[in-house]
Design an enzyme around this catalytic site. Structure first.
Site, mmCIF file in Angstrom:
data_model
loop_
_atom_site.group_PDB
_atom_site.id
_atom_site.type_symbol
_atom_site.label_atom_id
_atom_site.label_comp_id
_atom_site.label_asym_id
_atom_site.label_seq_id
_atom_site.Cartn_x
_atom_site.Cartn_y
_atom_site.Cartn_z
ATOM 1 N N ARG A 4 -9.673 1.529 8.985
ATOM 2 C CA ARG A 4 -9.133 0.203 9.283
ATOM 3 C C ARG A 4 -10.221 -0.690 9.880
ATOM 4 N NH1 ARG A 4 -3.390 0.701 8.568
ATOM 5 N NH2 ARG A 4 -2.329 -1.011 9.598
ATOM 6 N N LYS A 61 0.823 -1.213 0.000
ATOM 7 C CA LYS A 61 0.000 0.000 0.000
ATOM 8 C C LYS A 61 0.859 1.266 0.000
ATOM 9 C CE LYS A 61 -2.602 -0.686 3.663
ATOM 10 N NZ LYS A 61 -1.999 -1.939 4.153
ATOM 11 N N ARG A 103 -0.904 -9.215 13.067
ATOM 12 C CA ARG A 103 -1.445 -8.121 12.240
ATOM 13 C C ARG A 103 -2.399 -8.674 11.181
ATOM 14 N NH1 ARG A 103 3.704 -5.206 10.052
ATOM 15 N NH2 ARG A 103 2.304 -3.675 9.148
HETATM 16 P P1 AMP Z 1 0.659 0.645 8.649
HETATM 17 O O1 AMP Z 1 1.941 1.315 8.317
HETATM 18 O O2 AMP Z 1 -0.522 1.199 7.883
HETATM 19 O O3 AMP Z 1 0.741 -0.860 8.570
HETATM 20 O O4 AMP Z 1 0.337 0.998 10.190
HETATM 21 C C1 AMP Z 1 1.226 0.635 11.224
HETATM 22 C C2 AMP Z 1 0.469 0.581 12.538
HETATM 23 O O5 AMP Z 1 -0.089 1.871 12.828
HETATM 24 C C3 AMP Z 1 -0.724 -0.369 12.565
HETATM 25 O O6 AMP Z 1 -0.337 -1.713 12.818
HETATM 26 C C4 AMP Z 1 -1.531 0.235 13.714
HETATM 27 O O7 AMP Z 1 -0.964 -0.068 14.974
HETATM 28 C C5 AMP Z 1 -1.340 1.717 13.485
HETATM 29 N N1 AMP Z 1 -2.401 2.242 12.585
HETATM 30 C C6 AMP Z 1 -2.256 2.729 11.317
HETATM 31 N N2 AMP Z 1 -3.434 3.124 10.812
HETATM 32 C C7 AMP Z 1 -4.362 2.883 11.770
HETATM 33 C C8 AMP Z 1 -5.783 3.045 11.848
HETATM 34 N N3 AMP Z 1 -6.506 3.546 10.815
HETATM 35 N N4 AMP Z 1 -6.405 2.689 13.001
HETATM 36 C C9 AMP Z 1 -5.712 2.205 14.040
HETATM 37 N N5 AMP Z 1 -4.385 1.974 14.034
HETATM 38 C C10 AMP Z 1 -3.703 2.324 12.901
#
Ligand code: AMP
Length: 233
Positions: A88, A13, A171
Site C-alpha cells: 500500500r 479489487k 481514504r
Molecule cells: P481494504 O479492504 O483493502 O480497502 O482495506 C481496509 C483497511 O485495512 C484499509 O483502509 C487499511 O486501514 C487497512 N489495510 C489494508 N491493507 C493494508 C496495508 N497493506 N497497509 C496498511 N493498512 C492496510
C-alpha cells in the site's frame, strides 16, 4: 503467477481478485480481509487495526508486513498468489521484495485497476453490507427490493464505517499520497499492467485476465529469447 492488484478503494479489487485468483488457481490474499477477520474475532491484532481502519488510515507497516510475511510463508502460497491491498506504499513494496527474496521467488506482475475518484465515491458511499450473510449491495447499482433489507436472507443492511462519505474522501487522499506512487515504482520496473475498471464486472474481469495472460506470455517469451542467447554465446 505471483500477482499484486492495485487501485483506489472502490476500484473493485476484492471482486476482481476472486475471479482472477480462481482463473489462475492461486490463493487470494487480501490484507483488508485478514484485518476484518481479526476485528470480528476480537483478536489483539483486530483491536489495534480497527482504530486505523475506521479512520480510513493505514495500519502501521510493521504490523502489516509481519502479517503478510507469515501468510506468504504458508504452503498454499508457494506456487503463486494474488495480493489484494498489499503493498500500500513504497516501503511495503520494498518489504515485499525482501519477503519474496527470502522465499526464493519474485513478483511477476502488478495489475492496476483504473477508476476516477468521482466514480469511487459513488461506488463506496452507496455500498451496503448485510449484517447476517455479508452480501454486498449498492443503493444505486444493485439495490434491494425493500430498503435496508437483504433480498437473500432478510438480514439488516449497514454501511461499513470506512464507506461513509467523509472517510471515503480521506481514504482517497491516503491512496493519492501513499499508494499511487507505487504505480510509477512498478511501471519503472516494467511490471505494471493497467486495465480500465469502469463497466460491468464481467467485462473488467475479461480485460484483466486477457491483459495478465498477455503480460505473462510476453515475459515467458523474453525469458526464452534470453535463454537462447545465453546458450548461443
Ligand atoms: P481494504 O479492504 O483493502 O480497502 O482495506 C481496509 C483497511 O485495512 C484499509 O483502509 C487499511 O486501514 C487497512 N489495510 C489494508 N491493507 C493494508 C496495508 N497493506 N497497509 C496498511 N493498512 C492496510
Amino acid at each position: 503467477m505471483r500477482l499484486v492488484l492495485v487501485g483506489p478503494p472502490g476500484a473493485g479489487k476484492g471482486t476482481q481478485a476472486e475471479f482472477i485468483a480462481e482463473r489462475f488457481g492461486i490463493p487470494k490474499i487480501s490484507t483488508g480481509d485478514i484485518f476484518r477477520a481479526n476485528v470480528s474475532g476480537g483478536t489483539e491484532l483486530g483491536k489495534l487495526a480497527k482504530q486505523y481502519m475506521d479512520a480510513g488510515d493505514l495500519v502501521p507497516d510493521k504490523v502489516t508486513i509481519a502479517m503478510v510475511r507469515d501468510r506468504l510463508g504458508e504452503p498454499d502460497a508457494s506456487a503463486g498468489f494474488l495480493l489484494d491491498g498489499f503493498p500500500r506504499n513504497v516501503a511495503q513494496a520494498y518489504e515485499l521484495d525482501s519477503i519474496l527474496g527470502d522465499l526464493g521467488s519474485i513478483l511477476d506482475v502488478v495489475l492496476e485497476l483504473e477508476v476516477d475518484s468521482e466514480e469511487v465515491v459513488r461506488r463506496l458511499s452507496g455500498r451496503r453490507t448485510c449484517r447476517k450473510c455479508g452480501h454486498i449491495w449498492h443503493i444505486e447499482y444493485d439495490p434491494t427490493k425493500a430498503q435496508n433489507i437483504c433480498d437473500k436472507c432478510g438480514g439488516e443492511l449497514f454501511q461499513r464505517d470506512d464507506d461513509k462519505a467523509e472517510t471515503v474522501r480521506h481514504r482517497l487522499d491516503v491512496y493519492a499520497e501513499q499508494t499511487s506512487p507505487l504505480i510509477e515504482f512498478y511501471s519503472g520496473r516494467g511490471q505494471l499492467v493497467v486495465v480500465d475498471a469502469i463497466g460491468p464486472v464481467e467485462d473488467v474481469t475479461e480485460r484483466a485476465i486477457n491483459a495478465l495472460v498477455e503480460a505473462t506470455d510476453a515475459a515467458e517469451a523474453a525469458l526464452a529469447v534470453e535463454a537462447a542467447q545465453d546458450s548461443a554465446s
